[in-house]
Design a protein around this motif. Sequence first.
Motif, PDB file in Angstrom:
ATOM      1  N   LEU A 124     -54.145 -64.441  94.316  1.00  0.00           N
ATOM      2  CA  LEU A 124     -52.925 -63.678  94.579  1.00  0.00           C
ATOM      3  C   LEU A 124     -52.023 -64.406  95.562  1.00  0.00           C
ATOM      4  CD1 LEU A 124     -54.316 -60.034  94.823  1.00  0.00           C
ATOM      5  CD2 LEU A 124     -52.872 -60.989  93.020  1.00  0.00           C
ATOM      6  N   VAL A 141     -51.374 -58.742  87.201  1.00  0.00           N
ATOM      7  CA  VAL A 141     -51.066 -60.161  87.395  1.00  0.00           C
ATOM      8  C   VAL A 141     -50.753 -60.825  86.060  1.00  0.00           C
ATOM      9  CG1 VAL A 141     -51.967 -62.357  88.235  1.00  0.00           C
ATOM     10  CG2 VAL A 141     -52.469 -60.267  89.478  1.00  0.00           C
ATOM     11  N   VAL A 176     -50.187 -66.786  93.688  1.00  0.00           N
ATOM     12  CA  VAL A 176     -49.104 -66.156  92.938  1.00  0.00           C
ATOM     13  C   VAL A 176     -47.890 -65.943  93.830  1.00  0.00           C
ATOM     14  CG1 VAL A 176     -48.403 -64.028  91.794  1.00  0.00           C
ATOM     15  CG2 VAL A 176     -50.633 -65.043  91.293  1.00  0.00           C
ATOM     16  N   VAL A 206     -57.381 -65.558  90.005  1.00  0.00           N
ATOM     17  CA  VAL A 206     -57.471 -64.093  89.935  1.00  0.00           C
ATOM     18  C   VAL A 206     -58.449 -63.683  88.845  1.00  0.00           C
ATOM     19  CG1 VAL A 206     -56.205 -61.994  89.361  1.00  0.00           C
ATOM     20  CG2 VAL A 206     -55.184 -63.668  90.895  1.00  0.00           C
TER      21      VAL A 206
END
Length: 714
Positions: A544, A432, A547, A518
């Motif tokens: 996530l 990430v 994201v 995260v």
Amino acid sequence: MMSRPFRSVLLVYQAFIGDRERWPLWLPVLLGSGIEIYFSLPSEPPLWAGWATAAILATIAWRLLGKSDVFLLFLACAVVSLGVGVSSLRTWWVAAPVIATETGPLSLTGQVRHVEHLVSGQRVTLIHLSGSRLAPASTPQAVRVKLMGEQPPFGPGDWLELRANLLPPPPPAMPGAFDFQRQSYFQGLGGVGFAFGKVAVIGAAPHMGIDSLGFAFQRVRVDLARRIGAGFADEPAGRAVGGVATALMTGERGAIPETVLDDMRASGLAHLLAISGLHVGLIAGIVFFALRGALALIAPLALRYPIKKWAAVGALFAAFGYALLAGATVPTQRAFLMIALVLLAVLFDRRAVSMRLVAWAAMAILLLSPESLLGASFQMSFSAVVALVAVYEYLRRKGVFDTPPQTWSGKVGRYVAGVALTTAVAGVATGVFAAYHFNRVADFSLAANLIAVPVTALWIMPWAVVAYALMPFGLEYLALAPMGWGIEAVIATAREVAHWPGAVTDIAAFSVWGLVWVAVGGLWLALWQRPWRLWGAPVAVLGLLGVLGGPSAPDVLIHPDGKLAAVRTGAGDYSVSTLTAAKFERDVWLRRAGLSAKPRRWRDPDTDPQQLRCDALGCLYRTAGRSVAFTRAPEALNEDCWRADVLVAAMALNPAAQDRCRVATRLITAEDLQRGGTHAIWLGDGKGGDSGPVHIETVNGQRGDRPWVIKAKK
């Protein structure tokens, strides 16, 4: 009977108390939170604010110690405030003059601090500067200048005279992009530029004093790079192999061809080129086991003395020397600090690797260099280390390592499994962060690393150690040749994997909050040990989702000089006004939009005429029921003011015309572009929110009024 909410609170409290041994691990997290708060502020806080707040809160915590568990809350807030305080102090401490605008050609004299050999030309960092049209009070401490063509021989410590053009360190290419101005501020770099023609060497490096030691060591690095490159000059792929060997042994990556760098990035092997914990650890480990093995062969020493500790001391010196040869950059300093703590643990009979060791290393780095928290290197290196230590701690508690394999096949199998597990865990932990900073993910990095990491660890780096040992005798070529074979294997692996279909996935830029969630979820999983650690999993999943569902890319981007603009097409890519101006910024725009294909020009035949129409007076872009006009001529101003939601007029306008136009539309002038930097515009439902269907962000508007933000002159 106890109510359900009260019972839940009690269970949380019991889990928290049960993990009391892990409390210190959260100190760097709290300190980092304060550092993040400081750098997210829109203006510079008073220097005393963070320190005073930390002192008051720490005093309250001390008074409550032993009386109430509330003292932990005040202590935590005190550490957060300390993060703000150390960041403010660091910013004040490194403050230095910065070039505010392009100087044009000027005569410049300076002392060479650092030399980088590039594929084409050189790049030098100069200190102790003096120059025409540079007032002493506004002269930077250091500038970085690129030299082209043939140059006379010189090295660190020499004095140069040259004619150069200097510019301010560049701002972010768009809102949210990497801030080179901030990085330069903390590095003491006050300007960048390029030289005209050849430089003149007007003085030699000093031979006495503390500075001369640093220059002498830099000259050793330059000589090492030259000798390593010469050792591969006769090879068919000598430049690529020599460039990688130079990067591994001196930390200089400028000589690596761009095609090799691209393959290494696409295959997930770029980490092998950055001197990090892997390289410093390998050097220390090779020296440690070699010394210990050699000493074990001498029976009187092995039976009477602690040869393991002697080997640890030797490995510590080897790691220190390697860190210096690699340039002692901030990532290398972090790597050496981690390895040094491991070796010191061996000296004092402590566990060599533990989460507490990682926490204290992070704490030391953040106290000394708080700005490193914002860098990809810090985030990725510590996320990988924390994840690996947590996983191996768990496996150790489960007894996985209690029974070592007895056969060679079992040992090889365990090593391969260990490399695979390490690569997978590190890849998940850093994925990430890599996507956030570089907007791409190498999908087959596990396959590439299963080959490249063992080759690097078992072949390349041992030969590098031998090459270091042979250099004083001029025999390094004996080790560089077999080292090159391993490097060729790594390059071939990178080239093969990089060209597999789907090797790279481009990721559009996403909100920092997804990254934060995260990180918080991952830390919760890694730092606690009791079952409540599993609560971190849904938090990480939530991050996530943030994201994946991040904000859309801007519909319109405008460069500060007004020459380059980009509009989003119906296909989701960008069409640009020119393919020649501001290429670096254009590539950043595409990368942060998750695009890898080359953009189209506005007037290409496949440009959608319903979205973008151009004539001699300008262009009109329409999407989501809104429009942006790009005006090229003053005579089109009146019409465009009333028919467009946003008007971009990168030209000189009289104040009366500006005032009339601002009544009817959002006007962006050349002054606005210079003052705010790159403008990003969202139209329709892209990012309007409560402020309306049109949302505009600027680089400097997002960064605020901070010491590292260079403001355009009015």
